[in-house]
Design a protein around this motif. Structure first.
Motif, PDB file in Angstrom:
ATOM      1  N   GLY A 291      23.185  37.381  33.587  1.00  0.00           N
ATOM      2  CA  GLY A 291      24.073  36.404  33.015  1.00  0.00           C
ATOM      3  C   GLY A 291      25.113  35.782  33.886  1.00  0.00           C
ATOM      4  O   GLY A 291      25.990  34.730  33.679  1.00  0.00           O
ATOM      5  N   ILE A 292      25.496  36.542  35.135  1.00  0.00           N
ATOM      6  CA  ILE A 292      26.694  36.489  35.977  1.00  0.00           C
ATOM      7  C   ILE A 292      26.060  35.636  37.196  1.00  0.00           C
ATOM      8  O   ILE A 292      25.038  35.974  37.692  1.00  0.00           O
ATOM      9  CB  ILE A 292      27.242  37.701  36.577  1.00  0.00           C
ATOM     10  CG1 ILE A 292      27.630  38.498  35.438  1.00  0.00           C
ATOM     11  CG2 ILE A 292      28.308  37.234  37.542  1.00  0.00           C
ATOM     12  CD1 ILE A 292      28.695  37.899  34.770  1.00  0.00           C
ATOM     13  N   GLN A 293      26.604  34.512  37.408  1.00  0.00           N
ATOM     14  CA  GLN A 293      26.351  33.406  38.524  1.00  0.00           C
ATOM     15  C   GLN A 293      27.309  33.181  39.452  1.00  0.00           C
ATOM     16  O   GLN A 293      28.575  33.208  39.020  1.00  0.00           O
ATOM     17  CB  GLN A 293      25.699  32.233  37.822  1.00  0.00           C
ATOM     18  CG  GLN A 293      24.557  32.306  36.813  1.00  0.00           C
ATOM     19  CD  GLN A 293      24.175  31.027  36.227  1.00  0.00           C
ATOM     20  OE1 GLN A 293      24.970  29.846  36.481  1.00  0.00           O
ATOM     21  NE2 GLN A 293      23.292  31.033  35.291  1.00  0.00           N
ATOM     22  N   VAL A 294      26.982  32.702  40.667  1.00  0.00           N
ATOM     23  CA  VAL A 294      28.046  32.335  41.433  1.00  0.00           C
ATOM     24  C   VAL A 294      28.588  31.064  40.813  1.00  0.00           C
ATOM     25  O   VAL A 294      27.840  30.021  40.749  1.00  0.00           O
ATOM     26  CB  VAL A 294      27.423  32.225  42.889  1.00  0.00           C
ATOM     27  CG1 VAL A 294      28.669  31.625  43.969  1.00  0.00           C
ATOM     28  CG2 VAL A 294      26.940  33.501  43.515  1.00  0.00           C
ATOM     29  N   GLY A 295      30.104  30.849  41.139  1.00  0.00           N
ATOM     30  CA  GLY A 295      30.839  29.749  40.696  1.00  0.00           C
ATOM     31  C   GLY A 295      31.447  29.862  39.250  1.00  0.00           C
ATOM     32  O   GLY A 295      32.283  28.963  38.790  1.00  0.00           O
ATOM     33  N   MET A 296      31.210  31.257  38.683  1.00  0.00           N
ATOM     34  CA  MET A 296      32.087  31.363  37.284  1.00  0.00           C
ATOM     35  C   MET A 296      33.283  31.563  37.544  1.00  0.00           C
ATOM     36  O   MET A 296      33.606  32.245  38.645  1.00  0.00           O
ATOM     37  CB  MET A 296      30.925  32.179  36.500  1.00  0.00           C
ATOM     38  CG  MET A 296      29.712  31.856  36.135  1.00  0.00           C
ATOM     39  SD  MET A 296      29.094  33.189  35.077  1.00  0.00           S
ATOM     40  CE  MET A 296      27.533  32.348  34.270  1.00  0.00           C
ATOM     41  N   ARG A 297      34.005  31.653  36.406  1.00  0.00           N
ATOM     42  CA  ARG A 297      35.461  31.901  36.636  1.00  0.00           C
ATOM     43  C   ARG A 297      35.935  33.063  35.454  1.00  0.00           C
ATOM     44  O   ARG A 297      35.269  32.822  34.625  1.00  0.00           O
ATOM     45  CB  ARG A 297      36.422  30.625  36.156  1.00  0.00           C
ATOM     46  CG  ARG A 297      36.199  29.496  37.382  1.00  0.00           C
ATOM     47  CD  ARG A 297      37.196  28.203  37.021  1.00  0.00           C
ATOM     48  NE  ARG A 297      37.209  27.382  38.002  1.00  0.00           N
ATOM     49  CZ  ARG A 297      38.150  27.103  39.135  1.00  0.00           C
ATOM     50  NH1 ARG A 297      39.412  28.182  38.839  1.00  0.00           N
ATOM     51  NH2 ARG A 297      38.087  26.228  39.887  1.00  0.00           N
ATOM     52  N   VAL A 298      36.904  33.942  35.885  1.00  0.00           N
ATOM     53  CA  VAL A 298      37.310  34.947  35.142  1.00  0.00           C
ATOM     54  C   VAL A 298      38.840  34.576  35.332  1.00  0.00           C
ATOM     55  O   VAL A 298      39.211  33.884  36.128  1.00  0.00           O
ATOM     56  CB  VAL A 298      37.005  36.230  35.723  1.00  0.00           C
ATOM     57  CG1 VAL A 298      35.516  36.590  35.481  1.00  0.00           C
ATOM     58  CG2 VAL A 298      37.472  36.589  37.020  1.00  0.00           C
ATOM     59  N   ASN A 299      39.755  35.527  34.125  1.00  0.00           N
ATOM     60  CA  ASN A 299      40.930  35.234  34.005  1.00  0.00           C
ATOM     61  C   ASN A 299      41.581  35.573  35.493  1.00  0.00           C
ATOM     62  O   ASN A 299      41.523  36.615  36.137  1.00  0.00           O
ATOM     63  CB  ASN A 299      41.608  36.193  32.994  1.00  0.00           C
ATOM     64  CG  ASN A 299      42.913  35.665  32.732  1.00  0.00           C
ATOM     65  OD1 ASN A 299      43.660  35.204  33.394  1.00  0.00           O
ATOM     66  ND2 ASN A 299      43.201  35.918  31.244  1.00  0.00           N
ATOM     67  N   ALA A 300      42.323  34.476  36.003  1.00  0.00           N
ATOM     68  CA  ALA A 300      42.869  34.770  37.308  1.00  0.00           C
ATOM     69  C   ALA A 300      44.118  35.943  37.257  1.00  0.00           C
ATOM     70  O   ALA A 300      44.226  36.560  38.241  1.00  0.00           O
ATOM     71  CB  ALA A 300      43.580  33.467  37.749  1.00  0.00           C
ATOM     72  N   ASN A 301      44.832  36.046  36.076  1.00  0.00           N
ATOM     73  CA  ASN A 301      45.818  36.970  36.026  1.00  0.00           C
ATOM     74  C   ASN A 301      45.316  38.312  35.932  1.00  0.00           C
ATOM     75  O   ASN A 301      45.947  39.351  36.545  1.00  0.00           O
ATOM     76  CB  ASN A 301      46.493  36.810  34.666  1.00  0.00           C
ATOM     77  CG  ASN A 301      47.104  35.591  34.479  1.00  0.00           C
ATOM     78  OD1 ASN A 301      47.835  35.006  35.554  1.00  0.00           O
ATOM     79  ND2 ASN A 301      47.398  34.866  33.299  1.00  0.00           N
ATOM     80  N   GLU A 302      43.955  38.499  35.622  1.00  0.00           N
ATOM     81  CA  GLU A 302      43.430  40.163  35.557  1.00  0.00           C
ATOM     82  C   GLU A 302      43.070  40.232  37.104  1.00  0.00           C
ATOM     83  O   GLU A 302      43.271  41.516  37.488  1.00  0.00           O
ATOM     84  CB  GLU A 302      42.248  39.998  34.588  1.00  0.00           C
ATOM     85  CG  GLU A 302      42.537  39.611  33.257  1.00  0.00           C
ATOM     86  CD  GLU A 302      43.498  40.813  32.691  1.00  0.00           C
ATOM     87  OE1 GLU A 302      43.468  41.999  33.273  1.00  0.00           O
ATOM     88  OE2 GLU A 302      43.942  40.670  31.571  1.00  0.00           O
ATOM     89  N   ILE A 303      42.612  39.233  37.759  1.00  0.00           N
ATOM     90  CA  ILE A 303      42.423  39.397  39.146  1.00  0.00           C
ATOM     91  C   ILE A 303      43.597  39.962  40.085  1.00  0.00           C
ATOM     92  O   ILE A 303      43.541  40.750  40.788  1.00  0.00           O
ATOM     93  CB  ILE A 303      41.543  37.961  39.986  1.00  0.00           C
ATOM     94  CG1 ILE A 303      40.565  37.821  39.065  1.00  0.00           C
ATOM     95  CG2 ILE A 303      41.297  38.613  41.247  1.00  0.00           C
ATOM     96  CD1 ILE A 303      39.570  39.025  39.157  1.00  0.00           C
ATOM     97  N   HIS A 304      44.730  39.068  39.855  1.00  0.00           N
ATOM     98  CA  HIS A 304      45.824  39.739  40.459  1.00  0.00           C
ATOM     99  C   HIS A 304      46.469  41.039  40.072  1.00  0.00           C
ATOM    100  O   HIS A 304      47.050  41.839  40.726  1.00  0.00           O
ATOM    101  CB  HIS A 304      47.192  38.515  40.204  1.00  0.00           C
ATOM    102  CG  HIS A 304      46.861  37.373  41.010  1.00  0.00           C
ATOM    103  ND1 HIS A 304      47.253  37.166  42.294  1.00  0.00           N
ATOM    104  CD2 HIS A 304      46.345  36.099  40.441  1.00  0.00           C
ATOM    105  CE1 HIS A 304      46.796  35.832  42.761  1.00  0.00           C
ATOM    106  NE2 HIS A 304      46.367  35.222  41.457  1.00  0.00           N
ATOM    107  N   PHE A 305      46.121  41.342  38.778  1.00  0.00           N
ATOM    108  CA  PHE A 305      46.547  42.730  38.302  1.00  0.00           C
ATOM    109  C   PHE A 305      45.771  43.626  39.089  1.00  0.00           C
ATOM    110  O   PHE A 305      46.269  44.719  39.383  1.00  0.00           O
ATOM    111  CB  PHE A 305      46.358  42.688  36.832  1.00  0.00           C
ATOM    112  CG  PHE A 305      47.012  44.062  36.179  1.00  0.00           C
ATOM    113  CD1 PHE A 305      48.147  44.245  35.802  1.00  0.00           C
ATOM    114  CD2 PHE A 305      45.893  45.079  36.108  1.00  0.00           C
ATOM    115  CE1 PHE A 305      48.567  45.607  35.157  1.00  0.00           C
ATOM    116  CE2 PHE A 305      46.327  46.154  35.358  1.00  0.00           C
ATOM    117  CZ  PHE A 305      47.633  46.621  34.896  1.00  0.00           C
ATOM    118  N   ALA A 306      44.542  43.453  39.136  1.00  0.00           N
ATOM    119  CA  ALA A 306      43.696  44.578  39.843  1.00  0.00           C
ATOM    120  C   ALA A 306      44.275  44.606  41.125  1.00  0.00           C
ATOM    121  O   ALA A 306      44.262  45.862  41.752  1.00  0.00           O
ATOM    122  CB  ALA A 306      42.238  43.940  39.870  1.00  0.00           C
TER     123      ALA A 306
END
Length: 406
Positions: A291-306
């Motif tokens: 179900g994961i595809q290139v071009g999908m978006r996740v929460n940008a705040n969580e990416i900065h937190f990681a």
């Protein structure tokens, strides 16, 4: 012939001063005879100043100029009198012409023509001199309009159908990624008319590519396009089961790790997750990258937190060998169908090589990441001093951390 009479020479005499003096002397004598002396006067009487008049006569005689003028007039009259007066000589009179047309008049003076006053109820346009009739002028205007429309139709037809104005080359500026350049050039704009090309729609189409952050399209007449792109920069790797993707600061899954240059130097987060991407809800726990595809978006705040965890954890606790895993559900930085902003419902977990796990929470916790890491360091120092074997450390409860032993 008459001559102007010459006046005799006149001489001016200088008797004015003498007469004035005598008159003054006479007046003083009268004062003395009347018994009034000048000594009894309040103010002395000043004697009047008399200017001397000088009259001169010019050396030349003024009458000589008049006599010369009279002689010239007499010679002119005599010359005119000697010319013969012949009756056969007649003055040629040129016939008059009209002012506007320049043609000769038929006769002498013509009678004035009375101007006819137009009827105010009449709608007919009077015919003026030098102009065509109304019907003929209307036909000419109609022909001119039809000819102009035909020329316009031919020009538009040539502009929109000629191969000279069809896009033949798309030049990409701002990236050296060959795969990205080919992807932009394959968007299907070649062969389209450059006048009919929708530039904003094509820019949005290019920006939908996972590797493109922004794009700007410029037309190069007559048949070229220049696309200036800003490429995304990978921030870390996101592993979901068997697949690993590179992700940028906006939370966009850019490409697979195998297609990302220098991906070995990026930190990796392991996370089975549920993603809301591009406005579509994908529910259910995702494992193995399904179900994961290139071009999908996740929460940008969580990416900065990681990213902050990877940078601060080694500096505060001194632990360099660890794995970061996300356990839970992460939503995209989009608005779901209910009109609410998506939020994360999970926690980042730090797995150490010593066998313990530390639950840090997520980016929405009120407690700052630095306080959580300082608490983790204090618990690890206490366990090292007391020689305790830690199993888990839970830092999601603010000032009340919880730890378990093996």
């Amino acid at each position: 012939m008459t001559h102007k009479r010459q006046l005799p020479e006149q001489m001016a005499t200088h008797i004015y001063k003498r007469a004035a003096v005598k008159r003054m002397e006479g007046s003083y004598g009268r004062y003395e005879r009347d018994g009034r002396s000048a000594r009894n006067a309040e103010q002395p009487v000043e004697r009047p100043v008399v200017l001397q008049r000088v009259v001169t006569i010019p050396e030349s005689d003024p009458s000589a100029a008049w006599n010369a003028f009279a002689r010239r007039q007499e010679r002119l009259r005599r010359t005119r009198a000697k010319q013969p007066q012949s009756s056969s000589v007649q003055q040629r009179v040129a016939p008059r012409t009209f002012a506007k047309t320049g043609s000769w008049a038929t006769g002498g003076r013509m009678k004035s023509m009375q101007r006819r006053v137009p009827d105010p109820l009449s709608r007919s346009v009077p015919v003026r001199s030098g102009r065509r009739s109304g019907r003929r002028g209307f036909l000419w205007r109609l022909v001119s309009i039809i000819a102009g429309l035909l020329i316009l139709i031919i020009a538009l037809s040539f502009t929109f159908t000629s191969s000279a104005f069809r896009v033949e080359q798309v030049q990409v500026v701002g990236t050296h990624n060959v795969a990205l350049v080919q992807a932009i050039q394959r968007q299907g704009v070649q062969g389209q008319n450059i006048f009919l090309l929708n530039t904003p729609a094509f820019e949005a189409q290019v920006e939908n590519l996972p590797l493109v952050r922004s794009a700007q399209v410029n037309k190069q007449w007559p048949n070229q396009l220049t696309v200036t792109v800003q490429e995304r920069t990978p921030l870390l790797l996101w592993r979901t089961g068997r697949e690993t993707y590179s992700i940028d600061s906006d939370g966009v899954l850019m490409a697979r790790a195998s297609d990302t240059p220098s991906s070995d130097a990026l930190p990796t987060v392991t996370a089975p997750l549920t993603v809301i991407a591009q406005g579509n809800v994908k529910s259910g726990k995702v494992t193995g990258g399904e179900g994961i595809q290139v071009g999908m978006r996740v929460n940008a705040n969580e990416i900065h937190f990681a990213k902050d965890v990877f940078e601060r954890l080694p500096k505060i606790t001194g632990i360099n060998a660890f794995q970061l895993r996300y356990d839970g559900t992460m939503y995209a930085n989009t608005i779901d169908g209910r009109g609410t902003q998506g939020r994360s419902k999970g926690s980042y977990v730090v797995e150490s090589q010593d066998g313990w796990k530390a639950y840090l929470g997520d980016a929405d916790d009120t407690n700052s990441l630095e306080n959580r890491l300082l608490t983790l360091k204090a618990i690890l120092d206490m366990a090292r001093e007391q020689q305790l074997s830690l199993a888990s450390i839970d830092l999601r409860y603010g000032l009340r951390p919880v730890y378990t032993l093996k």
